[in-house]
Design a protein around this motif. Structure first.
Motif, PDB file in Angstrom:
ATOM      1  N   TYR A   7      32.266  43.643  30.386  1.00 29.59           N
ATOM      2  CA  TYR A   7      32.924  44.467  31.400  1.00 29.59           C
ATOM      3  C   TYR A   7      32.653  43.973  32.816  1.00 29.59           C
ATOM      4  N   PRO A  10      34.700  40.339  34.145  1.00 29.40           N
ATOM      5  CA  PRO A  10      36.095  40.445  34.596  1.00 29.40           C
ATOM      6  C   PRO A  10      36.268  41.215  35.904  1.00 29.40           C
ATOM      7  N   ILE A  11      35.295  42.079  36.255  1.00 31.63           N
ATOM      8  CA  ILE A  11      35.406  42.862  37.488  1.00 31.63           C
ATOM      9  C   ILE A  11      34.766  42.137  38.665  1.00 31.63           C
ATOM     10  N   SER A  12      33.573  41.571  38.455  1.00 31.45           N
ATOM     11  CA  SER A  12      32.804  41.004  39.560  1.00 31.45           C
ATOM     12  C   SER A  12      33.411  39.729  40.129  1.00 31.45           C
ATOM     13  N   PRO A  14      36.643  38.529  40.234  1.00 34.86           N
ATOM     14  CA  PRO A  14      37.783  38.762  41.140  1.00 34.86           C
ATOM     15  C   PRO A  14      37.376  39.428  42.449  1.00 34.86           C
ATOM     16  N   LEU A  15      36.391  40.354  42.410  1.00 38.07           N
ATOM     17  CA  LEU A  15      35.924  41.006  43.633  1.00 38.07           C
ATOM     18  C   LEU A  15      35.282  39.998  44.589  1.00 38.07           C
ATOM     19  N   ALA A  39      42.782  36.436  42.874  1.00 38.37           N
ATOM     20  CA  ALA A  39      41.901  37.469  42.320  1.00 38.37           C
ATOM     21  C   ALA A  39      42.563  38.180  41.136  1.00 38.37           C
ATOM     22  N   ILE A  40      43.845  38.509  41.286  1.00 34.75           N
ATOM     23  CA  ILE A  40      44.583  39.167  40.193  1.00 34.75           C
ATOM     24  C   ILE A  40      44.684  38.238  38.987  1.00 34.75           C
ATOM     25  N   LEU A  43      41.329  38.117  37.268  1.00 36.96           N
ATOM     26  CA  LEU A  43      41.122  39.377  36.563  1.00 36.96           C
ATOM     27  C   LEU A  43      41.890  39.385  35.251  1.00 36.96           C
ATOM     28  N   CYS A  47      40.174  39.303  31.581  1.00 37.94           N
ATOM     29  CA  CYS A  47      40.413  40.469  30.719  1.00 37.94           C
ATOM     30  C   CYS A  47      41.073  40.066  29.409  1.00 37.94           C
ATOM     31  N   THR A  58      45.856  45.399  30.318  1.00 39.90           N
ATOM     32  CA  THR A  58      45.654  44.376  31.348  1.00 39.90           C
ATOM     33  C   THR A  58      46.967  44.053  32.043  1.00 39.90           C
TER      34      THR A  58
END
Length: 472
Positions: A7, A10-12, A14-15, A39-40, A43, A47, A58
């Motif tokens: 989890y 995939p979040i960190s 792109p951020l 970033a998209i 992600l 994902c 996704t």
């Protein structure tokens, strides 16, 4: 720990990309909008690989994030710098939303209606009985039969429509295997693989082929027959390799398939309507644009007929794999963002092709195209790369001994169609994944091997045909 990473990664990542200054990227002239698309893209890729959420979810997230971050009707907070030199061009919100009703989605819908009607009136069972009878009872030869039929159809009609039709035939075959038999994976996977490979056999088999023909003019002109002179042998060799690879990786435990498919073609008015509509749709697809309709328009004919006659009712509509339609929509939206913001073009132009040897240029361009085609539309990839490859082939004299512009264009064209490692890579892959018999990692294992081998094989084949004077 592994579940946590599933989890957090995939979040960190792109951020982090969103928070980085533009100067930290290796692309000169990168805009804020393009940074958001990166970033998209990351992600989505992460994902789809780690699957922290369902892959169709996704795709929905991709579309929503594009609407919020890079559309002209997104959050005002993200449009404060609009008009500044490094901000970039926002996408039109209606173009992003239109991915839910893209022509390829309509093609899917037509395929779903055909498949549902075929199952409801036992057309799929009867076709399986007739078409697979010559291939005996050995699972590997039955699979070969399915692949050959799929490959031939895909040379002249939509790969997606072919896959939808063949998967409907496949249902009674898969039912023969046990729930944990690898044969289920093999049979579900062989259809999209055969459809993707078969489309390369003719100029009309897949959109990248048609795009390539626009640049093969004058001295580089290739006729329909000349294309098939190298396209069909390539398809035959790749089909044989794919058959052997799938058999090796997912060898069926059951050594014999007793296809006791009983029954006969129904003769009720609705059943006859299904047969006629099924045949008419296929004929119209095979005839291409000679009747003035493209495959997307044709796909809506069975939707209208089956709805009008009650062959497909509102209860049947609930059984449509809407998650697959969302999955494909997300892929289309991602390709749209990469293309319209200029990000994909910027990345391609950032690679100094002219500084490398002709071999490095050929393989580099082909493998770049292969990677891009796994994450965005094959057609969009070909549209983006083909003008650049044509200019590059003309300007690089060192490519002449290898076939020059024609070799570069053809190898890149084949690479575009060989991108089939993920469920999102091609509509046939998405359809096969929707059966529930194939996982993403199993699809990737076969897709990566065939993609790399296919690129190398295409270079050798095109170069040999150039050497003997068949092309170029």
């Amino acid at each position: 720990m592994q579940k946590f990473l599933k989890y957090i990664i995939p979040i960190s990542i792109p951020l982090i990309v969103l928070l980085m200054p533009l100067s930290a990227f290796p692309f000169e002239g990168l805009t804020i909008v393009q940074q958001r698309v990166i970033a998209i893209f990351l992600l989505a890729a992460l994902c789809w690989v780690f699957e922290p959420i369902p892959i169709y979810a996704t795709s929905v997230v991709i579309i929503v994030l594009e609407l919020l971050l890079v559309s002209n009707k997104g959050l005002y907070l993200f449009r404060l710098s609009e008009g500044q030199p490094h901000f970039g061009q926002l996408l039109s919100y209606n173009e992003i939303m239109a991915t839910f009703a893209s022509p390829i989605i309509m093609l899917f819908l037509g395929g779903f209606f055909l498949a549902m009607a075929a199952t409801k009136y036992r057309l799929d069972v009867n076709l399986a009985r007739v078409l697979l009878k010559p291939f005996g009872t050995d699972p590997k030869y039955v699979m070969l039969g399915l692949m050959l039929i799929t490959g031939i159809f895909s040379m002249f009609m939509s790969n997606t429509a072919t896959t939808a039709m063949m998967l409907s035939i496949l249902t009674p075959v898969i039912a023969v295997f046990g729930p944990k038999d690898p044969g289920r994976i093999a049979f579900a996977l062989c259809i999209p693989v055969a459809a993707n490979i078969g489309g390369m056999g003719t100029p009309i088999g897949t959109p990248p082929n048609a795009i390539a023909l626009k640049y093969l003019v004058g001295d580089n002109y290739i006729s329909f027959g000349e294309w098939m002179a190298f396209g069909v042998p390539f398809v035959v060799v790749m089909m044989a390799l794919a058959w052997m690879l799938i058999n090796f990786l997912f060898s069926a435990d059951q050594k014999k398939i007793e296809l006791s498919i009983k029954g006969k073609f129904l003769k009720t008015p609705k059943a006859i309507m299904v047969y006629v509509t099924f045949a008419l749709t296929i004929v119209l697809w095979l005839m291409g644009s000679s009747h003035g309709m493209n495959s997307y328009t044709v796909a809506l004919i069975p939707v209208a007929i089956f709805s009008l006659t009650g062959i497909i009712n509102k209860e049947d509509l609930k059984k449509i794999s809407w998650d697959v339609l969302w999955l494909v929509s997300g892929g289309i939206a991602l390709g749209l963002a990469l293309d319209k913001t200029g990000l994909a073009k910027l990345v391609v132009h950032s690679i100094p092709f002219d500084a490398f040897s002709p071999y490095a240029v050929l393989f580099g361009a082909a493998f770049l195209c292969l990677v891009m085609a796994n994450f965005m539309s094959h057609t969009a990839t070909a549209n983006l790369l083909m003008p650049i490859m044509a200019a590059l082939g003309t300007s690089m004299a060192s490519l002449a001994p290898l076939g020059g512009e024609i070799t570069l264009i053809l190898v890149v064209t084949f690479a575009a169609s060989l991108g089939m490692s993920l469920p999102i890579s091609t509509p046939p892959n998405a359809l096969a994944h929707a059966t529930g018999h194939v996982k993403s990692n199993q699809m990737a294992k076969v897709g990566v091997i065939l993609g790399v081998v296919g690129v190398l094989l295409s270079f050798v084949l095109v170069w040999l045909l150039h050497a003997v004077g068949h092309v170029g």
